[in-house]
Design an enzyme around this catalytic site. Structure first.
Site: not given
Ligand SMILES: Nc1ncnc2c1ncn2[C@@H]1O[C@H](COP(=O)(O)OP(=O)(O)OP(=O)(O)O)[C@@H](O)[C@H]1O
Ligand SMILES: C[C@@](O)(CCO)CC(=O)[O-]
Ligand SMILES: [Mg+2]
Length: 381
Positions: A149, A204
């Site tokens: 994300s 992040d």
């Molecule tokens: N390339 C992309 N295109 C469109 N949407 C995206 C893309 N990458 C991420 N997303 C959006 O971000 C969401 C995932 O975000 P989420 O914060 O839940 O997981 P993450 O960022 O992979 O993991 P974390 O936050 O734990 O590091 C997806 O469901 C989607 O809505």
């Molecule tokens: C779970 C969390 O600590 C990290 C997600 O990669 C959320 C955040 O810091 O925004």
């Molecule tokens: Mg995320």
């Protein structure tokens, strides 16, 4: 006019979740990227009255007429200012949700809704109601703890800001942004992460924008210079989860057990600080000894994440499998499934790593390694 951008994913070595509550965390960029290509059509071109988003990896396209965008998002684009990032109001988010709903996202891909809302918010806030085609591809698994994300928000914002900047000097290959632009980019990306994470700490988007390895606490960034090799095996349990839901689950638990959870967050803070000190230390301590300490810190951090309620049986399976080979693992990112880190000490035999990978993949998990601490956001004209 065409501009390309890319932004990396990340691993969190220590401190996820607790960082949302003011503790220190340590994160590093990895060499897996999200790429954005932004094309602004000529006045005379076809399709110069539409905004189109193409998500190439999943073969989906979304498109809105500018007239429909202007009608639904009722803010005055002349008052918007790319140099002062603002938060998306609940009212605007509601109007954007209607625009996203009209696109009839397939039920199996409904998790994209928040990503597309974030796209519309960042695009219209920075470029207003102008026509464009935006193409996105990613090497990161979605929703797996590797910061997909944040990489999405950072790469998108980098392309949007670059396309509206007066300096469009053609360059061969990728170029990094200067400090002022990085700061602006990071602030906008944080606003995007708010839509995706609910209450993000900002770690992040910051590590994706700046790259390298950072220590992060309440928005304060310290860039870390690693003085030891750091190799991690990344295992994707392929168990899908949603960061926003996990973050709010921890906040609810913290409200129910304030003192106990504050102690947990304080313990995580100490772990992250100690980890950062070991990584940066230039003293004579042998690497193997430093690795032993990191191993123990990772185990302790995982125990505390368990007590925050963000582990998962799939994560426990990875831990059990790696511990048989005397390797320590912890979840990375929001947990609840997603990815797990396993420290690969310098002296661990290649045959042992191969065996661990074989066992993990036989269960159905996906293993890979990534280079840690590389580039942040970059653009290319
Ligand atoms: N390339 C992309 N295109 C469109 N949407 C995206 C893309 N990458 C991420 N997303 C959006 O971000 C969401 C995932 O975000 P989420 O914060 O839940 O997981 P993450 O960022 O992979 O993991 P974390 O936050 O734990 O590091 C997806 O469901 C989607 O809505
Ligand atoms: C779970 C969390 O600590 C990290 C997600 O990669 C959320 C955040 O810091 O925004
Ligand atoms: Mg995320």
């Amino acid at each position: 006019m065409e501009v390309k951008s890319r932004a990396p994913g990340k691993i969190i070595l220590a401190g996820e979740h607790a960082v949302v509550h003011g503790s220190t965390a340590v994160a590093a960029a990895i060499d897996l990227y999200t790429y954005v290509t932004l094309r602004l059509p000529l006045q005379s071109a076809e399709n110069n009255d539409r905004l189109t988003l193409q998500l190439k990896d999943i073969s989906l396209e979304f498109s809105w007429s500018l007239a429909r965008l202007k009608e639904a998002i009722r803010y005055d684009s002349s008052t918007l200012c790319r140099s002062t990032p603002t938060s998306c109001s609940a009212e605007t988010l509601k109007s954007i949700a209607v625009l996203v709903e009209e696109q009839n996202i397939p039920e199996a891909k409904i998790w994209l809704t928040s990503g597309i809302s974030t796209f519309l918010w960042l695009y219209t806030s920075i470029l207003g109601f102008n026509p464009a085609t935006v193409v996105i591809t990613s090497e990161l698994p979605f929703g797996s703890g590797l910061g997909s994300s944040a990489a999405f928000c950072v790469a998108l914002t980098a392309a949007l800001l670059a396309s509206s900047s007066s300096d469009k000097t053609h360059c061969d290959g990728w170029s990094s942004l200067d400090e002022t632009n990085l700061e602006l980019l990071n602030k906008w990306a944080f606003e995007g992460e708010k839509i995706l994470h609910g209450k993000p700490s900002g770690i992040d988007n910051t590590v994706s924008a700046y790259g390298s390895m950072i220590k992060f606490c309440s928005g304060e960034i310290t860039r870390l210079q690693s003085n030891m090799p750091l190799r991690m095996l990344i295992t994707n349990t392929r168990v899908g989860r949603n960061t926003k839901a996990l973050v709010s689950g921890v906040t609810e638990r913290a409200a129910r057990h304030r003192d106990a959870m504050n102690s947990v967050f304080n313990a995580v803070d100490s772990i992250s600080k100690e980890l950062a000190a070991i990584i940066q230390s230039k003293d004579e301590t042998p690497v193997t000894e430093k690795e032993e300490s990191i191993k123990e810190l990772m185990e302790m951090n995982q125990g505390l994440l368990q007590s925050m309620g963000v582990s998962h049986t799939s994560i426990d399976t990875v831990i059990r499998t790696t511990v048989k080979h005397k390797l320590a693992s912890k979840l990375t990112g929001a947990g609840g499934g997603g990815c797990v880190l396993t420290l690969l000490p310098t002296l661990v035999l290649g045959t042992v790593v191969d065996k661990v990978v074989e066992e993990l993949e036989a269960i159905g998990f996906q293993c890979f390694t990534a280079s840690i601490g590389g580039n942040g956001a970059q653009i290319c004209f």
